[in-house]
Design an enzyme around this catalytic site. Sequence first.
Site, short mmCIF file in Angstrom:
data_model
loop_
_atom_site.label_atom_id
_atom_site.label_comp_id
_atom_site.label_asym_id
_atom_site.label_seq_id
_atom_site.Cartn_x
_atom_site.Cartn_y
_atom_site.Cartn_z
CG HIS A 1 -1.98 -1.02 1.19
ND1 HIS A 1 -3.05 -1.00 2.07
CD2 HIS A 1 -2.17 -2.11 0.41
CE1 HIS A 1 -3.85 -2.01 1.81
NE2 HIS A 1 -3.33 -2.71 0.82
CD GLU B 1 -1.89 4.01 3.41
OE1 GLU B 1 -1.61 3.39 2.36
OE2 GLU B 1 -3.03 4.05 3.88
#
Length: 157
Positions: free
Chosen positions: A56, A58
């Site tokens: 992801h 992040e």
Amino acid sequence: MSNLEQDLSMMKIAMDLAEEAAAAGEVPVGAIVVKDGQIIGRGSNAPIGLHDPSAHAEIQALRDAANNIGNYRLVDCTLYVTLEPCAMCTGAIQHARISRLVYGASDAKTGACGSVVNLMAETKLNHHTEVTSGVMAEETARLLSNFFKERRLNKKT
């Protein structure tokens, strides 16, 4: 520069990364890690391209920042991300000791910062990140909805 001005400026950079993810066929989410006004980590969604469910935006930004400073603890850093983090990403944010999280669009399906659950407010956890939500929420939500609308249209043809 005020906090709001900085938040908007940094979120625009995260949006650019989200657009790069979309161009690569990934869900358009972008993230950056900032320390002392400087970007130390960048990431965009890449689970499809990297064959990695943990890739992801992040996580990518946290990994980049940790590599750049030589420490997985990202104390006194702010993470900007275009979409509310999921439980996996929220856990990584807490383990990295991110001081502040700023996100754009809420995620009613997997958001772990208040939409579905709020792991950031869980008092039993030993680290608590300050959360600012809704920065450029309309723009970040539009980017996501346009991506999925185009994906649905392309599947019908």
